[in-house]
Design a protein around this motif. Structure first.
Motif, PDB file in Angstrom:
ATOM      1  N   ASN A  40       0.828  -1.201   0.000  1.00  0.00           N
ATOM      2  CA  ASN A  40       0.000   0.000   0.000  1.00  0.00           C
ATOM      3  C   ASN A  40       0.870   1.262   0.000  1.00  0.00           C
ATOM      4  OD1 ASN A  40      -2.353  -1.285  -0.190  1.00  0.00           O
ATOM      5  ND2 ASN A  40      -3.114  -0.807   1.894  1.00  0.00           N
ATOM      6  N   ALA A  41       1.996   1.176   0.744  1.00  0.00           N
ATOM      7  CA  ALA A  41       2.913   2.331   0.779  1.00  0.00           C
ATOM      8  C   ALA A  41       3.427   2.619  -0.636  1.00  0.00           C
ATOM      9  CB  ALA A  41       4.066   2.047   1.742  1.00  0.00           C
ATOM     10  N   LEU A  42       3.789   1.523  -1.338  1.00  0.00           N
ATOM     11  CA  LEU A  42       4.255   1.696  -2.718  1.00  0.00           C
ATOM     12  C   LEU A  42       3.169   2.314  -3.590  1.00  0.00           C
ATOM     13  CD1 LEU A  42       6.199  -1.398  -4.104  1.00  0.00           C
ATOM     14  CD2 LEU A  42       6.968   0.973  -3.875  1.00  0.00           C
ATOM     15  N   ALA A  43       1.962   1.822  -3.402  1.00  0.00           N
ATOM     16  CA  ALA A  43       0.850   2.337  -4.186  1.00  0.00           C
ATOM     17  C   ALA A  43       0.693   3.849  -3.970  1.00  0.00           C
ATOM     18  CB  ALA A  43      -0.438   1.605  -3.819  1.00  0.00           C
ATOM     19  N   GLU A  52       3.163   6.382 -18.196  1.00  0.00           N
ATOM     20  CA  GLU A  52       3.539   5.083 -18.763  1.00  0.00           C
ATOM     21  C   GLU A  52       3.824   4.051 -17.684  1.00  0.00           C
ATOM     22  OE1 GLU A  52       6.919   5.316 -21.438  1.00  0.00           O
ATOM     23  OE2 GLU A  52       5.662   6.779 -22.556  1.00  0.00           O
ATOM     24  N   GLU A  53       4.481   4.544 -16.644  1.00  0.00           N
ATOM     25  CA  GLU A  53       4.912   3.609 -15.597  1.00  0.00           C
ATOM     26  C   GLU A  53       3.785   3.210 -14.646  1.00  0.00           C
ATOM     27  OE1 GLU A  53       9.619   4.153 -14.789  1.00  0.00           O
ATOM     28  OE2 GLU A  53       8.304   5.893 -14.408  1.00  0.00           O
ATOM     29  N   LYS A  54       2.836   4.141 -14.493  1.00  0.00           N
ATOM     30  CA  LYS A  54       1.749   3.869 -13.529  1.00  0.00           C
ATOM     31  C   LYS A  54       1.103   2.494 -13.723  1.00  0.00           C
ATOM     32  CE  LYS A  54       0.290   8.412 -12.078  1.00  0.00           C
ATOM     33  NZ  LYS A  54      -0.618   9.525 -12.338  1.00  0.00           N
ATOM     34  N   PRO A  55       0.604   2.195 -14.954  1.00  0.00           N
ATOM     35  CA  PRO A  55      -0.077   0.903 -15.101  1.00  0.00           C
ATOM     36  C   PRO A  55       0.854  -0.285 -14.840  1.00  0.00           C
ATOM     37  CG  PRO A  55      -0.012   2.086 -17.203  1.00  0.00           C
ATOM     38  CD  PRO A  55       0.595   2.985 -16.189  1.00  0.00           C
ATOM     39  N   LYS A  56       2.124  -0.114 -15.125  1.00  0.00           N
ATOM     40  CA  LYS A  56       3.041  -1.234 -14.895  1.00  0.00           C
ATOM     41  C   LYS A  56       3.144  -1.535 -13.413  1.00  0.00           C
ATOM     42  CE  LYS A  56       5.855  -0.510 -18.981  1.00  0.00           C
ATOM     43  NZ  LYS A  56       7.021   0.253 -19.419  1.00  0.00           N
ATOM     44  N   LEU A  57       3.315  -0.432 -12.650  1.00  0.00           N
ATOM     45  CA  LEU A  57       3.401  -0.657 -11.197  1.00  0.00           C
ATOM     46  C   LEU A  57       2.069  -1.217 -10.686  1.00  0.00           C
ATOM     47  CD1 LEU A  57       4.920  -0.476  -8.552  1.00  0.00           C
ATOM     48  CD2 LEU A  57       3.958   1.821  -8.218  1.00  0.00           C
ATOM     49  N   GLY A  58       0.958  -0.647 -11.218  1.00  0.00           N
ATOM     50  CA  GLY A  58      -0.369  -1.151 -10.812  1.00  0.00           C
ATOM     51  C   GLY A  58      -0.460  -2.644 -11.031  1.00  0.00           C
ATOM     52  N   ALA A  59      -0.025  -3.082 -12.221  1.00  0.00           N
ATOM     53  CA  ALA A  59      -0.112  -4.522 -12.525  1.00  0.00           C
ATOM     54  C   ALA A  59       0.772  -5.327 -11.574  1.00  0.00           C
ATOM     55  CB  ALA A  59       0.296  -4.762 -13.977  1.00  0.00           C
ATOM     56  N   LEU A  61       1.681  -4.533  -8.540  1.00  0.00           N
ATOM     57  CA  LEU A  61       1.078  -4.558  -7.199  1.00  0.00           C
ATOM     58  C   LEU A  61      -0.074  -5.575  -7.137  1.00  0.00           C
ATOM     59  CD1 LEU A  61       0.950  -0.753  -6.272  1.00  0.00           C
ATOM     60  CD2 LEU A  61       2.430  -2.514  -5.276  1.00  0.00           C
ATOM     61  N   ASN A  62      -0.915  -5.564  -8.155  1.00  0.00           N
ATOM     62  CA  ASN A  62      -2.041  -6.516  -8.187  1.00  0.00           C
ATOM     63  C   ASN A  62      -1.554  -7.952  -8.181  1.00  0.00           C
ATOM     64  OD1 ASN A  62      -4.236  -4.949  -8.003  1.00  0.00           O
ATOM     65  ND2 ASN A  62      -4.515  -4.676 -10.222  1.00  0.00           N
ATOM     66  N   ALA A  63      -0.519  -8.204  -9.015  1.00  0.00           N
ATOM     67  CA  ALA A  63       0.010  -9.567  -9.100  1.00  0.00           C
ATOM     68  C   ALA A  63       0.542  -9.995  -7.731  1.00  0.00           C
ATOM     69  CB  ALA A  63       1.110  -9.635 -10.150  1.00  0.00           C
ATOM     70  N   ALA A  64       1.244  -9.050  -7.068  1.00  0.00           N
ATOM     71  CA  ALA A  64       1.807  -9.382  -5.751  1.00  0.00           C
ATOM     72  C   ALA A  64       0.677  -9.684  -4.757  1.00  0.00           C
ATOM     73  CB  ALA A  64       2.669  -8.230  -5.246  1.00  0.00           C
ATOM     74  N   ARG A  65      -0.360  -8.847  -4.756  1.00  0.00           N
ATOM     75  CA  ARG A  65      -1.477  -9.070  -3.819  1.00  0.00           C
ATOM     76  C   ARG A  65      -2.130 -10.426  -4.070  1.00  0.00           C
ATOM     77  NH1 ARG A  65      -3.085  -3.446  -4.739  1.00  0.00           N
ATOM     78  NH2 ARG A  65      -2.326  -2.222  -2.965  1.00  0.00           N
ATOM     79  N   HIS A  66      -2.352 -10.742  -5.339  1.00  0.00           N
ATOM     80  CA  HIS A  66      -2.973 -12.020  -5.654  1.00  0.00           C
ATOM     81  C   HIS A  66      -2.130 -13.183  -5.182  1.00  0.00           C
ATOM     82  CE1 HIS A  66      -5.976 -10.300  -8.542  1.00  0.00           C
ATOM     83  NE2 HIS A  66      -6.660 -11.193  -7.841  1.00  0.00           N
ATOM     84  N   ALA A  67      -0.839 -13.107  -5.475  1.00  0.00           N
ATOM     85  CA  ALA A  67       0.061 -14.204  -5.114  1.00  0.00           C
ATOM     86  C   ALA A  67       0.072 -14.392  -3.601  1.00  0.00           C
ATOM     87  CB  ALA A  67       1.460 -13.927  -5.632  1.00  0.00           C
ATOM     88  N   ILE A  68       0.130 -13.257  -2.867  1.00  0.00           N
ATOM     89  CA  ILE A  68       0.174 -13.351  -1.392  1.00  0.00           C
ATOM     90  C   ILE A  68      -1.151 -13.935  -0.872  1.00  0.00           C
ATOM     91  CG2 ILE A  68       0.380 -12.045   0.755  1.00  0.00           C
ATOM     92  CD1 ILE A  68       2.084  -9.990  -0.891  1.00  0.00           C
ATOM     93  N   GLY A  69      -2.266 -13.429  -1.444  1.00  0.00           N
ATOM     94  CA  GLY A  69      -3.590 -13.933  -1.023  1.00  0.00           C
ATOM     95  C   GLY A  69      -3.705 -15.431  -1.241  1.00  0.00           C
TER      96      GLY A  69
END
Ligand code: DAH
Length: 338
Positions: A40-43, A52-59, A61-69
Motif C-alpha cells: 500500500n505504501a508503494l501504491a 507510462e509507468e503507472k499501469p506497470k506498477l499497478g499490474a 502490485l495486483n500480481a503481488a497481492r494475488h500471489a500473497i492472497g
C-alpha cells in the motif's frame, strides 16, 4: 519500484510459508495485505510516476497481492488439514462402527395400535378410566351382584379403602356413560388385574380392549357385523367368526366370540377371543341413577358392548406360547418384532 514490489512479494511468501500457527499466519496477512502494508505504501507513491509507468506498477502490485492472497489461503488450508489429522491420530477409520441399539414397539403395542386403527375407521372414539376403581364402577353399575365370584377377595386385588384394581375394562363403559350423553361409541384399551395363578396363559395383569356403542336402534346384527369385520381385518378376510351364547351380568343376550385360526404348525381350531352382548337395561338404569337424570333411557336406547383380550390377540398373531414373555422385557424376545 516494480522490483520493490517483487521483493515484498518474495518476503511475504516466505513469511506465509514460515507461519506454522493460525496466529502467525494472521500476523503475516495483516502485515502484507493490511492497510499499512508495504504494498500500500508503494501504491501511495504511484502518483510520482509517469503515465507510462503507472499501469506497470499497478499490474505488479495486483500480481503481488494475488500471489500473497493465494499463498495465505493455501497455507491456511494446510494448517487446518494438519490440525484435523492430529485430532484423529490413532483412530482407525476402517474399523466397524459401534451400532446404536434402537428400540422397537412391543408386540402388545403393535396389536393394540392395529386394533384401535381398525375400530376408529368404524367410528369408535378412544376413552379411558382409572385402573384403581370403585366397586360401583367395576361391579354394581354393571349389574354384578354382591355374591358374584369375581367380587371375592381371592379373585380381586382390594385396597383397605375398599377400592380395587379393576378386573376388566368394562368399568370404562360406566365412566363414559356417566360423562357423555348418547350416542356413545367408544373403545377403551387398558390393563386389568386378577389374582390368577401365574402360568403360560395367565398373569395377574393383562390387557383388554373394551367397546361400547349406545344409540337408538342398535341391534345384535350390528354387533355381529362389527366384530366380524374387526376380526377379518385383524386376521384375514376369510377368517371364520362364531358367536357362542354365554353369560355376562351386564349384557343380555351375551356371547363369547371364537375365531377359527391356524396357529403356525397346528391344525386350524376355534380360539376364544372376546366376550360381548347387548347392554342389559339394568346397566342404563344404574347409570341414570348415578347421573341423576334419564339420559340413558332403556325404553329409548339399546347398545352393544364387547371386551377382548389384547394379550391373547398378540399371542395368536405372533404364535407366542407363553404370556410371561410379554412382561419379561427380554430384548432377545422383543427385538424379533422390530
Ligand atoms: N368384561 C368381560 C371379561 O373381562 C368381557 C366382556 C364381556 C366385556 C361382555 C363386555 C361384554 O363388554 O359385553 O371377561
Amino acid at each position: 519500484m516494480i522490483e520493490q514490489a517483487t521483493q515484498i512479494q518474495a518476503e511475504a511468501l516466505a513469511a506465509v510459508e514460515a507461519a506454522n500457527t493460525e496466529a502467525t499466519l494472521e500476523e503475516a496477512r495483516v502485515k502484507f495485505l493490511g492497510k499499512k502494508s508495504p504494498l500500500n505504501a508503494l501504491a501511495g507513491e504511484m502518483r510520482n510516476l509517469s503515465n507510462e509507468e503507472k499501469p506497470k506498477l499497478g499490474a505488479a502490485l495486483n500480481a503481488a497481492r494475488h500471489a500473497i492472497g493465494a499463498a495465505l489461503d493455501t497455507r491456511k488450508q494446510s494448517l487446518q488439514d494438519a490440525a484435523d489429522a492430529a485430532s484423529v491420530e490413532g483412530l482407525d477409520p476402517s474399523m466397524p462402527g459401534r451400532s446404536v441399539a434402537t428400540g422397537s414397539l412391543h408386540p402388545l403395542t403393535i396389536v393394540k395400535d392395529r386394533a384401535i386403527q381398525i375400530l376408529r375407521r368404524l367410528g369408535f372414539a378412544l376413552a379411558d378410566g382409572p385402573e384403581i376403581e370403585t366397586e360401583f364402577h367395576c361391579f354394581d353399575a354393571l349389574n354384578t351382584p354382591a355374591d358374584h365370584p369375581a367380587r371375592n377377595d381371592s379373585d380381586t386385588f382390594y385396597f383397605d379403602s375398599g377400592k380395587l384394581l379393576r378386573t376388566h375394562t368394562s368399568s370404562v363403559q360406566v365412566r363414559t356413560m356417566e360423562k357423555q350423553t348418547p350416542p356413545v361409541k367408544i373403545i377403551a384399551p387398558g390393563s386389568a388385574y386378577r389374582r390368577d395363578e401365574i402360568d403360560a396363559t395367565h398373569l395377574s395383569v393383562f390387557n383388554q380392549l373394551e367397546g361400547l356403542y349406545v344409540d337408538k336402534d342398535v341391534r345384535l346384527s350390528d354387533l355381529k357385523g362389527t366384530l366380524e369385520f374387526f376380526y377379518r381385518a385383524m386376521f384375514g378376510d376369510n377368517t371364520e367368526v362364531r358367536f357362542r351364547p354365554h353369560f355376562f351380568p351386564f349384557t343380555e343376550p351375551s356371547f363369547e366370540i371364537d375365531v377359527k385360526l391356524q396357529v403356525k404348525g397346528e391344525a386350524p381350531k376355534w380360539i376364544e377371543v372376546a366376550g360381548c352382548g347387548m347392554v342389559d337395561p339394568a346397566v342404563f338404569e344404574a347409570i341414570n341413577e348415578s347421573r341423576g337424570d334419564t339420559a340413558f333411557d332403556p325404553a329409548e336406547l339399546t347398545g352393544y358392548a364387547f371386551g377382548m383380550g389384547l394379550d391373547r390377540l398378540a399371542m395368536i398373531q405372533y404364535g407366542i406360547k407363553d404370556i410371561r414373555l410379554l412382561i419379561e422385557n427380554d430384548t432377545r424376545f422383543l427385538s424379533q418384532f422390530a
